[in-house]
Design a protein around this motif. Structure first.
Motif, PDB file in Angstrom:
ATOM      1  N   MET A   1      -8.762  13.601  -5.675  1.00 43.37           N
ATOM      2  CA  MET A   1      -8.792  12.915  -6.119  1.00 43.37           C
ATOM      3  C   MET A   1      -9.209  12.655  -7.186  1.00 43.37           C
ATOM      4  SD  MET A   1      -5.774  12.369  -4.653  1.00 43.37           S
ATOM      5  CE  MET A   1      -4.577  11.101  -5.223  1.00 43.37           C
ATOM      6  N   ARG A   2      -9.034  11.674  -8.089  1.00 46.99           N
ATOM      7  CA  ARG A   2      -9.524  12.087  -9.589  1.00 46.99           C
ATOM      8  C   ARG A   2      -9.021  10.847 -10.141  1.00 46.99           C
ATOM      9  NH1 ARG A   2     -11.161  16.446  -7.393  1.00 46.99           N
ATOM     10  NH2 ARG A   2     -10.738  18.134  -8.116  1.00 46.99           N
ATOM     11  N   ALA A   3      -9.873   9.576 -11.188  1.00 49.31           N
ATOM     12  CA  ALA A   3      -9.424   8.815 -11.912  1.00 49.31           C
ATOM     13  C   ALA A   3      -9.743  10.146 -13.503  1.00 49.31           C
ATOM     14  CB  ALA A   3     -10.656   8.023 -11.477  1.00 49.31           C
ATOM     15  N   VAL A   4      -8.428   8.801 -13.750  1.00 49.56           N
ATOM     16  CA  VAL A   4      -8.315   9.545 -15.099  1.00 49.56           C
ATOM     17  C   VAL A   4      -7.156   8.211 -16.455  1.00 49.56           C
ATOM     18  CG1 VAL A   4      -5.258  10.112 -13.999  1.00 49.56           C
ATOM     19  CG2 VAL A   4      -6.650  11.214 -16.780  1.00 49.56           C
ATOM     20  N   SER A   5      -8.067   8.065 -16.920  1.00 50.89           N
ATOM     21  CA  SER A   5      -7.675   6.702 -17.648  1.00 50.89           C
ATOM     22  C   SER A   5      -6.663   6.917 -18.837  1.00 50.89           C
ATOM     23  CB  SER A   5      -9.027   6.111 -18.577  1.00 50.89           C
ATOM     24  OG  SER A   5     -10.625   5.347 -17.708  1.00 50.89           O
ATOM     25  N   VAL A   6      -5.625   6.046 -18.811  1.00 49.63           N
ATOM     26  CA  VAL A   6      -4.731   5.637 -20.132  1.00 49.63           C
ATOM     27  C   VAL A   6      -4.634   4.556 -20.866  1.00 49.63           C
ATOM     28  CG1 VAL A   6      -3.177   6.868 -18.745  1.00 49.63           C
ATOM     29  CG2 VAL A   6      -2.525   4.937 -18.118  1.00 49.63           C
ATOM     30  N   ALA A   7      -4.111   4.854 -21.974  1.00 49.09           N
ATOM     31  CA  ALA A   7      -4.080   3.269 -22.972  1.00 49.09           C
ATOM     32  C   ALA A   7      -2.994   2.659 -22.654  1.00 49.09           C
ATOM     33  CB  ALA A   7      -4.478   3.738 -24.845  1.00 49.09           C
TER      34      ALA A   7
ATOM     35  N   LEU B   1       5.556   5.656 -17.306  1.00 44.17           N
ATOM     36  CA  LEU B   1       6.891   6.330 -17.534  1.00 44.17           C
ATOM     37  C   LEU B   1       6.472   6.258 -19.296  1.00 44.17           C
ATOM     38  CD1 LEU B   1       7.715   3.931 -15.237  1.00 44.17           C
ATOM     39  CD2 LEU B   1       9.253   3.220 -16.928  1.00 44.17           C
ATOM     40  N   LEU B   2       6.899   7.707 -19.517  1.00 47.03           N
ATOM     41  CA  LEU B   2       7.195   8.746 -21.128  1.00 47.03           C
ATOM     42  C   LEU B   2       8.373   7.848 -22.283  1.00 47.03           C
ATOM     43  CD1 LEU B   2       5.899  10.319 -22.944  1.00 47.03           C
ATOM     44  CD2 LEU B   2       6.745  12.737 -21.970  1.00 47.03           C
TER      45      LEU B   2
ATOM     46  N   VAL C   1      -0.668  15.560 -20.890  1.00 45.75           N
ATOM     47  CA  VAL C   1       0.085  16.243 -21.691  1.00 45.75           C
ATOM     48  C   VAL C   1       0.813  14.099 -22.229  1.00 45.75           C
ATOM     49  CG1 VAL C   1       2.182  17.441 -22.080  1.00 45.75           C
ATOM     50  CG2 VAL C   1      -0.128  17.773 -20.670  1.00 45.75           C
ATOM     51  N   ALA C   2       1.367  13.982 -21.275  1.00 51.65           N
ATOM     52  CA  ALA C   2       2.434  12.820 -21.663  1.00 51.65           C
ATOM     53  C   ALA C   2       1.712  11.641 -22.550  1.00 51.65           C
ATOM     54  CB  ALA C   2       2.652  12.317 -19.880  1.00 51.65           C
ATOM     55  N   ALA C   3       0.374  11.919 -22.600  1.00 54.60           N
ATOM     56  CA  ALA C   3      -0.712  10.502 -23.132  1.00 54.60           C
ATOM     57  C   ALA C   3      -0.025  11.855 -24.794  1.00 54.60           C
ATOM     58  CB  ALA C   3      -1.120  10.769 -23.479  1.00 54.60           C
ATOM     59  N   ARG C   4       0.557  12.783 -25.010  1.00 51.44           N
ATOM     60  CA  ARG C   4       0.040  13.222 -26.050  1.00 51.44           C
ATOM     61  C   ARG C   4       2.370  13.681 -27.012  1.00 51.44           C
ATOM     62  NH1 ARG C   4      -3.847  15.601 -29.037  1.00 51.44           N
ATOM     63  NH2 ARG C   4      -5.960  15.056 -27.794  1.00 51.44           N
ATOM     64  N   LEU C   5       2.876  13.049 -26.024  1.00 49.98           N
ATOM     65  CA  LEU C   5       3.654  13.165 -26.481  1.00 49.98           C
ATOM     66  C   LEU C   5       4.630  12.284 -26.904  1.00 49.98           C
ATOM     67  CD1 LEU C   5       5.035  15.606 -23.388  1.00 49.98           C
ATOM     68  CD2 LEU C   5       4.983  16.304 -26.061  1.00 49.98           C
ATOM     69  N   GLY C   6       4.463  11.028 -26.278  1.00 48.47           N
ATOM     70  CA  GLY C   6       4.986   9.714 -26.935  1.00 48.47           C
ATOM     71  C   GLY C   6       4.081   8.644 -26.005  1.00 48.47           C
TER      72      GLY C   6
END
Length: 318
Positions: free
Chosen positions: A121-127, A147-148, A215-220
């Motif tokens: 598993m990996r750890a990823v951060s979102v704003a 949700l995007l 990718v989702a963070a760049r789309l919206g």
């Protein structure tokens, strides 16, 4: 003389009786020496799997004889008692098992975040902000959906398709909120300031999910949807299997708002691939010296080149 002896015997008997009564009463009021001393220790409230981030519902208290309390047990009302909420469980434990300091990894331990991650598993951060992050109410150990939401005005002229929303990642575990990797100790029910000020949330995802999130963070814009703890299984393997994104149809603006559906449609200009309309033929004047005659236009003259040519000047007669 005999009366004096009798009186003395009676007096001695009364004294002996009083002493016996006193001893019996004293023994009855004295606590028994065989009373068992007990201590209240922390135990698991259910069957807990390995790698679980402990929360309040996973912990309970149980009274045990002092002789049965293992070393390093979490004893209530002691100065060195550790708070296990937010700690990582090293191995599976059964319901009612006594928890010790050796059974968990505390959030303050070095490498706690890496130890929290399951294999592969990996750890990823979102704003996030106060709205997309559920107003700071999401805490480490919770499970969320991602949700995007996209604004589509520049990609379509249809009002029905102006905004879209879809779930891109499901049932992922929150590892950290901001820089906090343990659940807050605020038991008063008030929201902690750290949670409300957090601008990032770190999630546990598979490598494929990490690519989807990037990718989702760049789309919206991304929003977190908190999931219930009421699951059929607390087994991390079962939860990971349920975390694969479902193939769902995106939700569009026209699916939600009737006002958007009733907006007038903007006509779109489409390039026509049909042949151009034929050009009407105009009469042609033919000059031969001083003679003039009218003639019907030929096929070549009726084309766009003949139509665009200016008329010939009139030659005056001699």
């Amino acid at each position: 003389m005999s009366n004096i002896i009798k009186f003395a015997v009676l007096l001695v008997g009364a004294l002996l009786f009083a002493m016996i009564v006193r001893v019996v009463v004293a023994n009855a009021s004295r606590p028994a020496h065989n009373t068992i001393e007990t201590q209240k220790v922390q135990v698991s409230a259910a069957d807990l799997p390995q790698g679980l981030l402990l929360r309040d519902d996973d912990l309970s208290w149980k009274v045990l004889p002092v002789a049965d309390v293992p070393a390093n047990a979490i004893v209530a009302n002691t100065s060195h008692a550790q708070d296990l909420k937010g700690a990582l469980l090293r191995h599976p434990v059964s319901n009612g098992a006594v928890l010790t300091a050796d059974d968990v990894i505390m959030p303050s331990a070095p490498g706690f975040l890496a130890a929290t991650l399951k294999p592969d598993m990996r750890a990823v951060s979102v704003a996030v902000d106060d709205v997309s992050g559920n107003a700071g109410l999401i805490q480490p150990g919770d499970y969320v959906d991602l949700l995007l939401t996209q604004q589509m005005e520049r990609r379509t002229d249809s009002p029905d398709l102006a905004v879209s929303s879809e779930t891109v990642v499901e049932h992922v575990r929150v590892l950290a909120v901001g820089s906090e990797i343990k659940r807050p100790k605020n038991n008063s029910g008030e929201m902690s300031d750290t949670g409300s000020r957090a601008r990032t949330v770190t999630l546990e995802v598979t490598p494929r999910m990490g690519e989807v999130v990037a990718v989702a963070a760049r789309l919206g814009s991304l929003s977190l949807a908190l999931r219930s703890f009421a699951t059929e299984s607390r087994d991390p393997a079962a939860l990971a299997a349920a975390a694969s994104p479902a193939q769902r149809t995106p939700i569009w603006a026209g699916d939600i708002s009737r006002a958007v559906r009733e907006l007038p449609r903007t006509p779109q200009a489409h390039a026509s691939v049909s042949a151009p309309a034929p050009v009407a033929a105009r009469p042609v004047t033919i000059y031969r010296g001083s003679d003039k005659s009218d003639g019907a236009p030929t096929l070549a003259q009726a084309g766009p080149t003949a139509d665009a040519a200016p008329p010939l000047p009139t030659v005056p007669a001699r």
